[in-house]
Scaffold this motif. Sequence first.
Motif, PDB file in Angstrom:
ATOM      1  N   HIS A   1       0.799  -1.220   0.000  1.00  0.00           N
ATOM      2  CA  HIS A   1       0.000   0.000   0.000  1.00  0.00           C
ATOM      3  C   HIS A   1       0.835   1.276   0.000  1.00  0.00           C
ATOM      4  N   LEU A   2       2.129   1.178  -0.239  1.00  0.00           N
ATOM      5  CA  LEU A   2       2.993   2.355  -0.220  1.00  0.00           C
ATOM      6  C   LEU A   2       4.078   2.221  -1.280  1.00  0.00           C
ATOM      7  N   MET A   3       4.271   3.301  -2.040  1.00  0.00           N
ATOM      8  CA  MET A   3       5.359   3.307  -3.029  1.00  0.00           C
ATOM      9  C   MET A   3       6.180   4.587  -2.883  1.00  0.00           C
ATOM     10  N   ASN A   4       7.446   4.471  -3.229  1.00  0.00           N
ATOM     11  CA  ASN A   4       8.358   5.602  -3.220  1.00  0.00           C
ATOM     12  C   ASN A   4       8.617   6.001  -4.660  1.00  0.00           C
ATOM     13  N   CYS A   5       8.301   7.229  -4.983  1.00  0.00           N
ATOM     14  CA  CYS A   5       8.527   7.772  -6.319  1.00  0.00           C
ATOM     15  C   CYS A   5       9.699   8.737  -6.225  1.00  0.00           C
ATOM     16  N   LYS A   6      10.760   8.470  -6.986  1.00  0.00           N
ATOM     17  CA  LYS A   6      11.940   9.339  -6.995  1.00  0.00           C
ATOM     18  C   LYS A   6      11.995  10.050  -8.338  1.00  0.00           C
ATOM     19  N   ILE A   7      12.106  11.377  -8.266  1.00  0.00           N
ATOM     20  CA  ILE A   7      12.164  12.195  -9.472  1.00  0.00           C
ATOM     21  C   ILE A   7      13.389  13.093  -9.379  1.00  0.00           C
ATOM     22  N   THR A   8      14.127  13.185 -10.477  1.00  0.00           N
ATOM     23  CA  THR A   8      15.241  14.126 -10.569  1.00  0.00           C
ATOM     24  C   THR A   8      14.895  15.137 -11.644  1.00  0.00           C
ATOM     25  N   ILE A   9      14.980  16.414 -11.266  1.00  0.00           N
ATOM     26  CA  ILE A   9      14.677  17.492 -12.198  1.00  0.00           C
ATOM     27  C   ILE A   9      15.962  18.280 -12.423  1.00  0.00           C
ATOM     28  N   ASP A  10      16.298  18.518 -13.666  1.00  0.00           N
ATOM     29  CA  ASP A  10      17.490  19.295 -14.047  1.00  0.00           C
ATOM     30  C   ASP A  10      18.785  18.694 -13.527  1.00  0.00           C
ATOM     31  N   ASP A  11      18.871  17.405 -13.373  1.00  0.00           N
ATOM     32  CA  ASP A  11      20.081  16.713 -12.916  1.00  0.00           C
ATOM     33  C   ASP A  11      20.607  17.214 -11.574  1.00  0.00           C
ATOM     34  N   ALA A  12      19.833  17.982 -10.850  1.00  0.00           N
ATOM     35  CA  ALA A  12      20.343  18.534  -9.593  1.00  0.00           C
ATOM     36  C   ALA A  12      19.360  18.393  -8.444  1.00  0.00           C
ATOM     37  N   GLN A  13      18.093  18.485  -8.727  1.00  0.00           N
ATOM     38  CA  GLN A  13      17.087  18.482  -7.675  1.00  0.00           C
ATOM     39  C   GLN A  13      16.428  17.107  -7.607  1.00  0.00           C
ATOM     40  N   ASN A  14      16.685  16.398  -6.514  1.00  0.00           N
ATOM     41  CA  ASN A  14      16.108  15.070  -6.309  1.00  0.00           C
ATOM     42  C   ASN A  14      14.943  15.177  -5.336  1.00  0.00           C
ATOM     43  N   TYR A  15      13.865  14.502  -5.670  1.00  0.00           N
ATOM     44  CA  TYR A  15      12.679  14.518  -4.818  1.00  0.00           C
ATOM     45  C   TYR A  15      12.218  13.091  -4.578  1.00  0.00           C
ATOM     46  N   ASN A  16      11.866  12.804  -3.338  1.00  0.00           N
ATOM     47  CA  ASN A  16      11.269  11.528  -2.961  1.00  0.00           C
ATOM     48  C   ASN A  16       9.828  11.791  -2.576  1.00  0.00           C
ATOM     49  N   LEU A  17       8.939  11.058  -3.174  1.00  0.00           N
ATOM     50  CA  LEU A  17       7.518  11.204  -2.901  1.00  0.00           C
ATOM     51  C   LEU A  17       6.990   9.838  -2.483  1.00  0.00           C
ATOM     52  N   TYR A  18       6.398   9.774  -1.307  1.00  0.00           N
ATOM     53  CA  TYR A  18       5.779   8.542  -0.843  1.00  0.00           C
ATOM     54  C   TYR A  18       4.286   8.651  -1.080  1.00  0.00           C
ATOM     55  N   ILE A  19       3.734   7.685  -1.822  1.00  0.00           N
ATOM     56  CA  ILE A  19       2.322   7.708  -2.178  1.00  0.00           C
ATOM     57  C   ILE A  19       1.654   6.473  -1.593  1.00  0.00           C
ATOM     58  N   THR A  20       0.579   6.710  -0.882  1.00  0.00           N
ATOM     59  CA  THR A  20      -0.194   5.619  -0.288  1.00  0.00           C
ATOM     60  C   THR A  20      -1.303   5.208  -1.238  1.00  0.00           C
ATOM     61  N   VAL A  21      -1.455   3.913  -1.415  1.00  0.00           N
ATOM     62  CA  VAL A  21      -2.541   3.348  -2.211  1.00  0.00           C
ATOM     63  C   VAL A  21      -3.541   2.776  -1.227  1.00  0.00           C
ATOM     64  N   HIS A  22      -4.754   3.293  -1.261  1.00  0.00           N
ATOM     65  CA  HIS A  22      -5.739   2.933  -0.243  1.00  0.00           C
ATOM     66  C   HIS A  22      -6.529   1.668  -0.580  1.00  0.00           C
ATOM     67  N   SER A  23      -7.087   1.562  -1.753  1.00  0.00           N
ATOM     68  CA  SER A  23      -7.947   0.412  -2.040  1.00  0.00           C
ATOM     69  C   SER A  23      -7.240  -0.570  -2.970  1.00  0.00           C
ATOM     70  N   GLY A  24      -7.189  -1.788  -2.572  1.00  0.00           N
ATOM     71  CA  GLY A  24      -6.626  -2.835  -3.423  1.00  0.00           C
ATOM     72  C   GLY A  24      -5.130  -2.998  -3.342  1.00  0.00           C
ATOM     73  N   GLY A  25      -4.410  -1.933  -3.155  1.00  0.00           N
ATOM     74  CA  GLY A  25      -2.956  -2.029  -3.077  1.00  0.00           C
ATOM     75  C   GLY A  25      -2.309  -2.108  -4.435  1.00  0.00           C
ATOM     76  N   LEU A  26      -0.999  -2.243  -4.421  1.00  0.00           N
ATOM     77  CA  LEU A  26      -0.213  -2.340  -5.650  1.00  0.00           C
ATOM     78  C   LEU A  26      -0.087  -3.787  -6.081  1.00  0.00           C
ATOM     79  N   SER A  27      -0.097  -3.988  -7.375  1.00  0.00           N
ATOM     80  CA  SER A  27       0.200  -5.307  -7.887  1.00  0.00           C
ATOM     81  C   SER A  27       1.471  -5.214  -8.699  1.00  0.00           C
ATOM     82  N   ASN A  28       2.186  -6.308  -8.785  1.00  0.00           N
ATOM     83  CA  ASN A  28       3.434  -6.315  -9.555  1.00  0.00           C
ATOM     84  C   ASN A  28       3.112  -6.675 -10.994  1.00  0.00           C
TER      85      ASN A  28
END
Length: 165
Positions: A136-163
């Motif tokens: 029910h949780l994923m980490n999204c990593k985004i790099t913008i302009d090769d310098a700014q790194n962002y980590n975003l944690y997104i919760t999935v409420h119904s059903g969850g993630l499937s592989n």
Amino acid sequence: MEEKQPKHIIDTLFVIALFCLFALSAIFLITIGASIYGRTVNNMEDNFNNRTALAYITQKVRQSDNADSLSIGTFHECPALIITSRIENTEYCTYLYEYNGYLKEIMLRKGMTLDPDIGQNIIAISDFSLVPINNHLMNCKITIDDAQNYNLYITVHSGGLSNEK
């Protein structure tokens, strides 16, 4: 009779010097103001781009948070968030992925493949990865302009993630 006082060159030079001082001060203030304005616009644009990329991904997850509709996989060897939906008894997959410096999105009928360059450019980024933390949780990593790194944690409420395969 009125007596005229002789004009001195210093009187004229003082007026000219005062005018030049005023003109230089005005030019200096305009230059400083333009520099501050330019930096403010650049900072606002950077913040907008950063927030747009993160908010876009979060909103896509929130819109599609149904049982068995979200998965993490690949699209042409690019890490992708895969959103599965059913329209009139046909399954479609929407892929969010990074390709050639852009976060891209493409919607295809399940099982179809197209060139990843065909996807719609969303925003310029240089790196994108998704890591499932748990069902029910994923980490999204985004790099913008090769310098700014962002980590975003997104919760999935119904059903969850499937592989995805």
